[in-house]
Design a protein around this motif. Structure first.
Motif, PDB file in Angstrom:
ATOM      1  N   PRO A  96      40.441  18.332  59.845  1.00  0.00           N
ATOM      2  CA  PRO A  96      39.865  18.861  61.083  1.00  0.00           C
ATOM      3  C   PRO A  96      38.627  19.696  60.773  1.00  0.00           C
ATOM      4  CG  PRO A  96      42.215  19.336  60.972  1.00  0.00           C
ATOM      5  CD  PRO A  96      41.829  18.774  59.643  1.00  0.00           C
ATOM      6  N   VAL A  97      37.598  19.552  61.611  1.00  0.00           N
ATOM      7  CA  VAL A  97      36.364  20.315  61.408  1.00  0.00           C
ATOM      8  C   VAL A  97      36.337  21.451  62.416  1.00  0.00           C
ATOM      9  CG1 VAL A  97      33.887  20.159  61.158  1.00  0.00           C
ATOM     10  CG2 VAL A  97      35.283  18.106  60.934  1.00  0.00           C
ATOM     11  N   PRO A  98      36.339  22.697  61.965  1.00  0.00           N
ATOM     12  CA  PRO A  98      36.297  23.796  62.940  1.00  0.00           C
ATOM     13  C   PRO A  98      34.918  23.891  63.580  1.00  0.00           C
ATOM     14  CG  PRO A  98      36.353  24.647  60.692  1.00  0.00           C
ATOM     15  CD  PRO A  98      36.429  23.164  60.584  1.00  0.00           C
ATOM     16  N   THR A  99      34.912  23.930  64.901  1.00  0.00           N
ATOM     17  CA  THR A  99      33.654  24.104  65.633  1.00  0.00           C
ATOM     18  C   THR A  99      33.874  25.235  66.625  1.00  0.00           C
ATOM     19  OG1 THR A  99      34.479  22.207  66.809  1.00  0.00           O
ATOM     20  CG2 THR A  99      32.434  21.899  65.623  1.00  0.00           C
ATOM     21  N   PRO A 100      33.472  26.448  66.247  1.00  0.00           N
ATOM     22  CA  PRO A 100      33.778  27.599  67.095  1.00  0.00           C
ATOM     23  C   PRO A 100      32.944  27.631  68.366  1.00  0.00           C
ATOM     24  CG  PRO A 100      32.475  28.255  65.204  1.00  0.00           C
ATOM     25  CD  PRO A 100      32.770  26.809  65.027  1.00  0.00           C
ATOM     26  N   ALA A 101      33.506  28.309  69.349  1.00  0.00           N
ATOM     27  CA  ALA A 101      32.783  28.538  70.599  1.00  0.00           C
ATOM     28  C   ALA A 101      31.731  29.614  70.365  1.00  0.00           C
ATOM     29  CB  ALA A 101      33.763  28.985  71.674  1.00  0.00           C
ATOM     30  N   PRO A 102      30.738  29.734  71.255  1.00  0.00           N
ATOM     31  CA  PRO A 102      29.767  30.826  71.133  1.00  0.00           C
ATOM     32  C   PRO A 102      30.472  32.167  71.070  1.00  0.00           C
ATOM     33  CG  PRO A 102      29.076  29.293  72.824  1.00  0.00           C
ATOM     34  CD  PRO A 102      30.405  28.837  72.350  1.00  0.00           C
ATOM     35  N   GLU A 103      29.871  33.086  70.310  1.00  0.00           N
ATOM     36  CA  GLU A 103      30.566  34.331  70.055  1.00  0.00           C
ATOM     37  C   GLU A 103      30.853  35.114  71.325  1.00  0.00           C
ATOM     38  OE1 GLU A 103      28.884  36.006  66.536  1.00  0.00           O
ATOM     39  OE2 GLU A 103      29.777  37.937  67.025  1.00  0.00           O
ATOM     40  N   ILE A 104      29.946  34.998  72.282  1.00  0.00           N
ATOM     41  CA  ILE A 104      30.089  35.821  73.483  1.00  0.00           C
ATOM     42  C   ILE A 104      31.363  35.487  74.240  1.00  0.00           C
ATOM     43  CG2 ILE A 104      28.724  34.273  74.928  1.00  0.00           C
ATOM     44  CD1 ILE A 104      27.531  36.797  76.200  1.00  0.00           C
ATOM     45  N   VAL A 105      31.847  34.249  74.106  1.00  0.00           N
ATOM     46  CA  VAL A 105      33.075  33.874  74.811  1.00  0.00           C
ATOM     47  C   VAL A 105      34.225  33.634  73.838  1.00  0.00           C
ATOM     48  CG1 VAL A 105      32.040  32.950  76.886  1.00  0.00           C
ATOM     49  CG2 VAL A 105      32.267  31.507  74.862  1.00  0.00           C
ATOM     50  N   ALA A 106      34.088  34.196  72.633  1.00  0.00           N
ATOM     51  CA  ALA A 106      35.112  33.947  71.634  1.00  0.00           C
ATOM     52  C   ALA A 106      36.397  34.708  71.934  1.00  0.00           C
ATOM     53  CB  ALA A 106      34.612  34.315  70.248  1.00  0.00           C
ATOM     54  N   SER A 124      39.070  37.071  74.609  1.00  0.00           N
ATOM     55  CA  SER A 124      39.936  36.704  75.719  1.00  0.00           C
ATOM     56  C   SER A 124      39.516  37.451  76.972  1.00  0.00           C
ATOM     57  CB  SER A 124      41.394  37.039  75.392  1.00  0.00           C
ATOM     58  OG  SER A 124      41.830  36.227  74.346  1.00  0.00           O
ATOM     59  N   ALA A 125      39.742  36.811  78.094  1.00  0.00           N
ATOM     60  CA  ALA A 125      39.438  37.450  79.359  1.00  0.00           C
ATOM     61  C   ALA A 125      40.652  38.221  79.820  1.00  0.00           C
ATOM     62  CB  ALA A 125      39.071  36.396  80.392  1.00  0.00           C
ATOM     63  N   ASP A 126      40.408  39.424  80.350  1.00  0.00           N
ATOM     64  CA  ASP A 126      41.525  40.222  80.831  1.00  0.00           C
ATOM     65  C   ASP A 126      41.773  39.839  82.291  1.00  0.00           C
ATOM     66  OD1 ASP A 126      43.451  42.005  81.260  1.00  0.00           O
ATOM     67  OD2 ASP A 126      42.259  43.801  80.861  1.00  0.00           O
ATOM     68  N   ILE A 127      42.391  38.690  82.477  1.00  0.00           N
ATOM     69  CA  ILE A 127      42.544  38.220  83.850  1.00  0.00           C
ATOM     70  C   ILE A 127      43.528  39.090  84.620  1.00  0.00           C
ATOM     71  CG2 ILE A 127      41.905  35.824  83.507  1.00  0.00           C
ATOM     72  CD1 ILE A 127      44.920  35.287  83.296  1.00  0.00           C
ATOM     73  N   PRO A 181      42.165  33.275  76.778  1.00  0.00           N
ATOM     74  CA  PRO A 181      40.894  33.022  76.084  1.00  0.00           C
ATOM     75  C   PRO A 181      39.812  32.557  77.045  1.00  0.00           C
ATOM     76  CG  PRO A 181      42.721  31.979  74.950  1.00  0.00           C
ATOM     77  CD  PRO A 181      43.264  32.511  76.215  1.00  0.00           C
ATOM     78  N   TRP A 182      38.634  33.131  76.869  1.00  0.00           N
ATOM     79  CA  TRP A 182      37.508  32.776  77.716  1.00  0.00           C
ATOM     80  C   TRP A 182      37.242  31.290  77.705  1.00  0.00           C
ATOM     81  CZ3 TRP A 182      35.390  34.989  81.581  1.00  0.00           C
ATOM     82  CH2 TRP A 182      35.307  36.373  81.675  1.00  0.00           C
ATOM     83  N   ILE A 192      36.662  28.515  80.610  1.00  0.00           N
ATOM     84  CA  ILE A 192      35.436  27.729  80.742  1.00  0.00           C
ATOM     85  C   ILE A 192      35.761  26.251  80.783  1.00  0.00           C
ATOM     86  CG2 ILE A 192      33.320  27.086  79.549  1.00  0.00           C
ATOM     87  CD1 ILE A 192      33.140  29.939  78.550  1.00  0.00           C
ATOM     88  N   TYR A 193      36.707  25.857  79.918  1.00  0.00           N
ATOM     89  CA  TYR A 193      37.061  24.439  79.884  1.00  0.00           C
ATOM     90  C   TYR A 193      37.605  23.992  81.233  1.00  0.00           C
ATOM     91  CZ  TYR A 193      38.447  19.991  78.002  1.00  0.00           C
ATOM     92  OH  TYR A 193      38.519  18.649  77.755  1.00  0.00           O
TER      93      TYR A 193
END
Lengths: 338, 394
Positions: A153-163, A165-168, A181-182, A186-187
């Motif tokens: 598996p190749v890790p492909t991280p999300a942009p740091e700004i949304v890395a 978690s959202a405090d829903i 998780p943000w 988004i997904y």
């Protein structure tokens, strides 16, 4: 209550992926009458669009690390950072969202080539033969990707700004500490947008109207002097894009490897069957529904009650649906009820 | 079916039996004459013959047959652990349990046809696979796979006073250890029996009924025939064949893992049957042999052997050539398999047997043309229709 909401959310992002793949599958089936077992491979190819863009952006040069003074140390610095400084590293950070731009033309091309090169010869063959040939194609695509990107598996991280978690919990007035998780949020939003675009396209454009007419009665539309075949080919391309985008955006959630598509394919087929073969709203509804069901089944409380239920719930639902209501939840009467 | 008489069948069967039993001799020139590979030929031949009873005769495409293979394997290993190291109870229990399993799954799945049937069987197989990895770990030993241990009770052996000594025992048939060529001959006999039974089934009224289901199930229903019992019987029989193959796998190597049940394994047996020729008797065996042979040959290649093979080419040509080829061999064997799969489905839906029949027909026609116009009518009837029909040959 909090746990309940969280489980629903957990199910929704996976459900979004199922819905996107199932949407394409059922679109292809509804227009071309072809059962496409290579659709999971398209999802996988989308994911690897993101991987290749990330690899491309992080092409690096070895530079001497000045901070180490005892010996000669070298560090990898991406060209982009060397050329553009901070802007460069920001571009790298946003590799995954940026790959959407790459994935759209690439997936369209792959879809068109696949349809013209292979699928069009299988309209009149049996479903069994369609399944077999696309299954073979899926293996071929997988193996090509494996030989290029390796088996891991190749890790492909999300942009740091949304890395993070959202405090829903705070957002919606639930209990404190309900975080999510943000990127999964988004997904979810992304998949809803894509679904909305596809539906709007089919509903409000002339092209979409012709396609829908063709799905209802291909022969009559053809007799009106409309080249329905060419439109269906484009629909195949669109389905490929949708699957590809689902793959691109899924990479930060699950690092892609070459057989990621197969796992999604089997489940998406089940989703299509549950929703109703050839029914677009059915595919979307069933996708989210099964995603949520699966996430409920993986709750510890449920698992303690019925061990192993999380592993089989989706298949179980499919079996029940096929036996009780073979046309699926929202399927049209008489379509593939055999 | 045109020229199948009891006598020609008997001749054909004897020929097959002799060919199987002399396999170690005539495979030697191909470099395939070692027991491990020959065992695989026989075992997967059985698997494919059984699959063909369902798919080739009734047209029901099952994508979950590997589940029955897995059940057979697990049962056989458990029989080794609990009862006896003799392969006979292992094989019998393996077939029995796989048959029961197939009856349950078939009863449900056969309510649907076509692609729905394929998805139902796939769903059941995936369920079994997932369960074998998770909840059923006490039975299947999860990812490690089910293995023999020295402390296993082996009740029957203990009762009969068979002593296996220290260390891990190997399966043995009345003292003959099931490794190497004895194991191959055990599988070969099973294959010959399996082939004979499949032949009898294909020639029986029951077999005719199955083919009728394939050609037009609706019409059969309209004439008042309830097709489901026939299809279910075929499903169970083919499940038992898969169980036999699975337990033989365990006999030759007493180890069972869940990966045998994965749906790609189901895909492999479909490919074997299609490649050889679905609906023919010999086709599935041929397909199994060809695939296992090439799997073995191709995956053994690596870059070093390739370089050695193409040593005679000039350097600038050899490197890219080897690079290209290495995609298809070794780890890339599945790529070759996938391509093969596509090519066969696209160009030769009747499989190798159709290819053989077409060639034979072409040769015959040419000979007839040389002998004059007497055979004109014959060749006309043979050219168009029967070549496209789904049951070429036997």
């Amino acid at each position: 209550m909090d746990a309940f909401v969280l489980q629903i959310l957990n199910g929704l992002d996976k459900g979004g992926a199922y819905a996107l793949i199932a949407l394409g599958l059922t679109l292809i089936f509804g227009t071309l009458g072809v059962v496409n077992f290579a659709h999971g491979a398209l999802f996988m190819l989308g994911a690897f669009c993101a991987v290749s863009l990330q690899k491309l952006l992080t092409l690096s040069q070895q530079i001497k690390d000045e901070s180490v003074t005892f010996f000669d140390a070298y560090k990898e610095v991406p060209y982009l950072e060397i050329w553009f400084g901070d802007t460069g590293s920001m571009i790298i950070d946003y590799a995954v969202p940026l790959s959407i731009l790459l994935a759209i033309p690439v997936m369209l091309l792959i879809g068109l080539v696949m349809e013209r090169g292979l699928i069009q010869y299988f309209y009149k063959r049996t479903h069994a033969e369609q399944i077999l040939v696309t299954f073979g194609l899926a293996i071929v695509l997988q193996e090509i990707v494996k030989s290029v990107f390796g088996a891991n598996p190749v890790p492909t991280p999300a942009p740091e700004i949304v890395a993070g978690s959202a405090d829903i919990g705070a957002m919606f007035g639930l209990g404190a500490g309900v975080v999510y998780p943000w990127w999964r949020l988004i997904y979810l939003v992304f998949s809803l947008i894509v679904i909305a675009i596809v539906f709007a396209f089919l509903q409000f454009t002339t092209f979409g109207m012709v396609v829908r007419a063709g799905m209802a009665d291909r022969e009559t539309v053809g007799l009106l002097g409309i080249n329905i075949q060419r439109r269906f080919t484009i629909v195949f391309g669109i389905a490929a894009i949708v699957a590809g985008l689902a793959g691109v955006m899924y990479t930060p959630i699950l690092p892609p490897d070459y057989h990621i598509g197969m796992e999604f394919l089997v489940l998406s087929f089940v989703v299509v069957v549950v929703g109703g073969m050839g029914s677009l709203p059915g595919a979307v509804t069933a996708g989210f529904l099964l995603g949520i069901l699966q996430s409920f089944a993986s709750m510890t409380e449920v698992k303690d009650l019925i061990p192993g239920i999380d592993q089989i719930i989706i298949y179980l639902v499919a079996v029940v649906i096929l036996l009780v209501r073979p046309r699926g939840l929202l399927g049209r009467k008489g379509v593939m009820e055999g | 079916m045109r020229d199948a008489t009891p006598r020609s069948d008997l001749f054909f069967f004897l020929l097959f039996a002799v060919a199987v039993l002399t396999m170690p001799l005539w495979t030697a020139p191909f470099g395939a004459s070692y027991p491990d590979l020959l065992q695989k030929f026989a075992i997967f031949g059985i698997f494919a013959i059984g699959f063909n009873i369902l798919f080739g005769l009734t047209g029901y495409l099952s994508f979950g047959h590997a589940a029955f293979l897995g059940v057979g394997s697990y049962t056989a290993v458990w029989s080794f652990k609990l009862l006896s190291m003799s392969p006979i109870p292992a094989v019998l229990f393996g077939m029995l349990l796989a048959g029961l399993f197939a009856a349950a799954i078939g009863y449900v799945s056969l309510r649907r046809t076509g692609i729905y049937f394929a998805i139902l069987t796939l769903a059941f197989a995936q369920m079994s696979y997932n369960l074998a990895y998770s909840v059923l770990t006490p039975i299947t030993n999860g990812e490690t796979g089910l293995q023999l241990t020295a402390e296993d009770p082996r009740a029957l052996d203990a009762l009969l006073g068979v002593d296996h000594g220290a260390g891990l025992p190997t399966p043995n048939l009345f003292g003959i250890e099931m490794i190497g060529f004895p194991a191959f001959y055990f599988c070969a006999v099973a294959l010959i029996i399996a082939f004979y039974l499949a032949m009898r089934i294909a020639r029986s009224p029951f077999g005719t009924m199955l083919r009728a289901i394939h050609s037009n199930q609706n019409r059969l229903s309209y004439t008042g025939v309830n097709t489901r019992p026939y299809a279910l019987t075929a499903f169970v029989i083919s499940g038992m064949y898969a169980g036999l193959a699975g337990s033989l796998l365990a006999v030759t190597d007493p180890l069972a893992g869940a990966e045998r049940m994965q749906w790609t394994a189901s895909g492999e047996v479909v490919l074997m049957t299609i490649l050889g020729g679905a609906g023919t008797l010999l086709g599935p065996v041929l397909g199994a042999v060809v695939i296992k042979y090439f799997e073995n040959i191709f995956s053994a290649f690596n870059n070093a052997t390739l370089h050695a093979t193409f040593d005679f080419l000039p350097g600038w040509l050899a490197d890219p050539f080897v690079g290209l080829l290495s995609l298809f061999v070794g780890d890339g064997w599945h790529l070759t398999l996938g391509l093969l799969f596509m090519i066969v489905v696209i160009f030769l839906p009747g499989g190798m047997m159709e290819g053989i029949n077409r060639t034979a027909k072409a040769v015959r026609r040419r000979r007839e043309a040389r002998h004059g116009a007497s055979g004109d009518q014959d060749s006309k009837d043979g050219s168009g229709l029967s070549a496209r029909a789904y049951h070429p040959g036997e």
